[in-house]
Design a protein around this motif. Structure first.
Motif, mmCIF file in Angstrom:
data_model
loop_
_atom_site.group_PDB
_atom_site.id
_atom_site.type_symbol
_atom_site.label_atom_id
_atom_site.label_comp_id
_atom_site.label_asym_id
_atom_site.label_seq_id
_atom_site.Cartn_x
_atom_site.Cartn_y
_atom_site.Cartn_z
ATOM 1 N N VAL A 283 10.003 10.467 4.615
ATOM 2 C CA VAL A 283 11.364 10.856 4.242
ATOM 3 C C VAL A 283 12.348 10.458 5.336
ATOM 4 C CG1 VAL A 283 12.884 12.818 3.803
ATOM 5 C CG2 VAL A 283 10.600 12.754 2.772
ATOM 6 N N LEU A 284 12.005 10.761 6.577
ATOM 7 C CA LEU A 284 12.878 10.424 7.692
ATOM 8 C C LEU A 284 13.028 8.914 7.846
ATOM 9 C CD1 LEU A 284 11.618 13.095 10.236
ATOM 10 C CD2 LEU A 284 13.951 12.933 9.340
ATOM 11 N N ALA A 285 11.902 8.204 7.709
ATOM 12 C CA ALA A 285 11.961 6.745 7.838
ATOM 13 C C ALA A 285 12.814 6.128 6.739
ATOM 14 C CB ALA A 285 10.550 6.167 7.800
ATOM 15 N N GLU A 286 12.714 6.681 5.544
ATOM 16 C CA GLU A 286 13.486 6.153 4.412
ATOM 17 C C GLU A 286 14.967 6.464 4.560
ATOM 18 O OE1 GLU A 286 14.503 4.202 1.045
ATOM 19 O OE2 GLU A 286 12.484 4.244 1.925
ATOM 20 N N GLN A 287 15.289 7.680 4.982
ATOM 21 C CA GLN A 287 16.691 8.100 5.044
ATOM 22 C C GLN A 287 17.426 7.594 6.271
ATOM 23 O OE1 GLN A 287 16.586 12.391 4.730
ATOM 24 N NE2 GLN A 287 16.269 12.355 2.514
ATOM 25 N N LEU A 288 16.703 7.492 7.402
ATOM 26 C CA LEU A 288 17.386 7.211 8.664
ATOM 27 C C LEU A 288 16.877 5.960 9.382
ATOM 28 C CD1 LEU A 288 17.439 10.877 10.038
ATOM 29 C CD2 LEU A 288 19.333 9.659 8.951
ATOM 30 N N GLY A 289 15.740 5.435 8.965
ATOM 31 C CA GLY A 289 15.144 4.312 9.680
ATOM 32 C C GLY A 289 15.481 2.961 9.083
ATOM 33 N N ASP A 290 14.975 1.931 9.752
ATOM 34 C CA ASP A 290 15.151 0.571 9.225
ATOM 35 C C ASP A 290 13.879 0.131 8.519
ATOM 36 O OD1 ASP A 290 13.338 0.047 11.284
ATOM 37 O OD2 ASP A 290 14.854 -0.836 12.609
ATOM 38 N N ALA A 291 13.871 -1.090 8.029
ATOM 39 C CA ALA A 291 12.730 -1.585 7.259
ATOM 40 C C ALA A 291 11.462 -1.629 8.099
ATOM 41 C CB ALA A 291 13.040 -2.976 6.709
ATOM 42 N N ALA A 292 11.592 -1.986 9.372
ATOM 43 C CA ALA A 292 10.417 -2.066 10.238
ATOM 44 C C ALA A 292 9.772 -0.697 10.412
ATOM 45 C CB ALA A 292 10.813 -2.643 11.602
ATOM 46 N N LEU A 293 10.590 0.337 10.582
ATOM 47 C CA LEU A 293 10.036 1.680 10.728
ATOM 48 C C LEU A 293 9.416 2.157 9.422
ATOM 49 C CD1 LEU A 293 9.510 4.170 12.400
ATOM 50 C CD2 LEU A 293 11.781 5.011 11.786
ATOM 51 N N ARG A 294 10.053 1.881 8.313
ATOM 52 C CA ARG A 294 9.477 2.284 7.023
ATOM 53 C C ARG A 294 8.111 1.650 6.823
ATOM 54 N NH1 ARG A 294 14.971 1.706 5.486
ATOM 55 N NH2 ARG A 294 14.625 -0.385 4.614
ATOM 56 N N ASP A 295 7.983 0.390 7.198
ATOM 57 C CA ASP A 295 6.696 -0.304 7.055
ATOM 58 C C ASP A 295 5.650 0.280 8.003
ATOM 59 O OD1 ASP A 295 7.801 -1.925 5.143
ATOM 60 O OD2 ASP A 295 8.099 -3.647 6.485
ATOM 61 N N ALA A 296 6.064 0.586 9.239
ATOM 62 C CA ALA A 296 5.122 1.131 10.227
ATOM 63 C C ALA A 296 4.614 2.499 9.794
ATOM 64 C CB ALA A 296 5.806 1.221 11.595
ATOM 65 N N VAL A 297 5.510 3.338 9.291
ATOM 66 C CA VAL A 297 5.113 4.663 8.818
ATOM 67 C C VAL A 297 4.198 4.542 7.610
ATOM 68 C CG1 VAL A 297 5.966 6.783 7.746
ATOM 69 C CG2 VAL A 297 7.117 5.860 9.763
ATOM 70 N N ALA A 298 4.547 3.687 6.686
ATOM 71 C CA ALA A 298 3.725 3.502 5.489
ATOM 72 C C ALA A 298 2.322 3.011 5.835
ATOM 73 C CB ALA A 298 4.409 2.516 4.537
ATOM 74 N N ALA A 299 2.201 2.282 6.930
ATOM 75 C CA ALA A 299 0.894 1.743 7.319
ATOM 76 C C ALA A 299 -0.019 2.815 7.907
ATOM 77 C CB ALA A 299 1.083 0.614 8.333
ATOM 78 N N VAL A 300 0.539 3.794 8.626
ATOM 79 C CA VAL A 300 -0.312 4.796 9.278
ATOM 80 C C VAL A 300 -0.573 6.028 8.421
ATOM 81 C CG1 VAL A 300 0.341 4.082 11.604
ATOM 82 C CG2 VAL A 300 1.578 5.951 10.505
ATOM 83 N N ILE A 301 0.337 6.367 7.521
ATOM 84 C CA ILE A 301 0.217 7.601 6.755
ATOM 85 C C ILE A 301 -1.120 7.729 6.019
ATOM 86 C CG2 ILE A 301 1.124 8.891 4.770
ATOM 87 C CD1 ILE A 301 2.699 9.268 7.341
ATOM 88 N N PRO A 302 -1.637 6.690 5.368
ATOM 89 C CA PRO A 302 -2.909 6.848 4.652
ATOM 90 C C PRO A 302 -4.089 7.195 5.551
ATOM 91 C CG PRO A 302 -1.746 4.891 3.894
ATOM 92 C CD PRO A 302 -1.040 5.360 5.122
ATOM 93 N N ALA A 303 -3.979 6.944 6.842
ATOM 94 C CA ALA A 303 -5.083 7.216 7.765
ATOM 95 C C ALA A 303 -5.036 8.621 8.348
ATOM 96 C CB ALA A 303 -5.067 6.193 8.904
ATOM 97 N N VAL A 304 -3.978 9.390 8.079
ATOM 98 C CA VAL A 304 -3.797 10.708 8.687
ATOM 99 C C VAL A 304 -4.563 11.776 7.914
ATOM 100 C CG1 VAL A 304 -2.131 12.503 9.284
ATOM 101 C CG2 VAL A 304 -1.539 10.097 9.634
ATOM 102 N N HIS A 305 -5.428 12.504 8.622
ATOM 103 C CA HIS A 305 -6.242 13.538 7.991
ATOM 104 C C HIS A 305 -6.271 14.795 8.856
ATOM 105 C CE1 HIS A 305 -7.982 10.452 5.328
ATOM 106 N NE2 HIS A 305 -8.083 9.708 6.408
#
Length: 245
Positions: free
Chosen positions: A89-111
């Motif tokens: 949410v934060l990356a989408e609302q306040l970040g740039d494309a690079a941050l959105r991509d970086a967040v999207a890449a790590v989120i599936p690995a978080v447990h």
């Protein structure tokens, strides 16, 4: 499997034994655990109190620190929920494309730890031995945020020697809620008293949970009541091998 341990700022500062317990359990199961030194706060406190722009650097730092791991494991349902639900949410609302991509890449690995053990590794018996009477409190974030369900209980039931007893009204909040306990101290204290009464009614020696924040709150109350009941993170029970060589 190469695993990155996200210890959380609360555990790193006040409960480092929980982090060591996570490493013990995962290494016992044959995995490599690393501690990225760049890691910091998940920004939950800032996000929840309205400091969203100030949260963004912490979101970026998390994505940078944990890039490339097969799995990112944390002994906190609360922080796992923050990362998975609110970093995007934060990356989408306040970040740039690079941050959105970086967040999207790590989120599936978080447990969260217990879901990683049960769902990803397919393990419930981690070789623990803990001959004590224990009751389990499902924290609000573990129950309603990451929806752990019975995963913690399945792991606890497999611990050798444990006397696991049900906690009445287990799904009731303990009254902590982060800054809620500060801003609404009287209400928080009343909710806490109800929770402690149910804990004492079980006759348990140990109260465990998947979040040290809630255990800190309940444990403080139990100490003030001179109850003799100790609080212990679930990971520390899973790491225990009491009575074995």
């Amino acid at each position: 499997m190469r695993i990155g341990l996200f210890i959380t700022c609360l555990n790193d500062t006040l409960f480092p034994g929980t982090g060591r317990a996570v490493v013990t359990v995962l290494e016992r199961l044959g995995h490599t655990v690393e501690f990225p030194r760049e890691q910091s706060c998940c920004a939950q406190m800032h996000f929840n109190t309205g400091y969203r722009p100030e949260s963004l650097p912490m979101v970026a730092r998390f994505a940078r620190a944990f890039a490339g791991y097969d799995a990112i494991v944390t002994p906190s349902a609360s922080c796992a929920a923050m990362i998975r639900d609110n970093h995007p949410v934060l990356a989408e609302q306040l970040g740039d494309a690079a941050l959105r991509d970086a967040v999207a890449a790590v989120i599936p690995a978080v447990h969260e730890l217990t879901e990683f053990l049960v769902d990803v590794l397919g393990v419930t018996d981690v070789g623990a031995v803990f001959p004590h009477r224990v009751t389990y409190h499902p924290t609000c974030h573990s129950l309603r945020g990451v929806r752990l369900g019975d995963r913690p209980l399945r792991l606890l039931r497999a611990v050798k020697g444990i006397d696991l007893v049900d906690l009445p009204a287990a799904d009731a909040c303990c009254g902590f809620g982060g800054t809620f306990a500060v801003k609404n101290a009287d209400t928080s204290t009343a909710i806490l008293a109800d929770k402690m009464t149910t804990v004492l009614g079980t006759g348990a020696e140990v109260l465990c949970a998947a979040d040290n924040s809630c255990l800190m709150h309940i444990g403080g109350g139990l100490s003030r009541w001179n109850s003799g009941v100790r609080t212990l993170h679930l990971a520390e029970i899973l790491a225990a091998t009491e009575g074995t060589r």
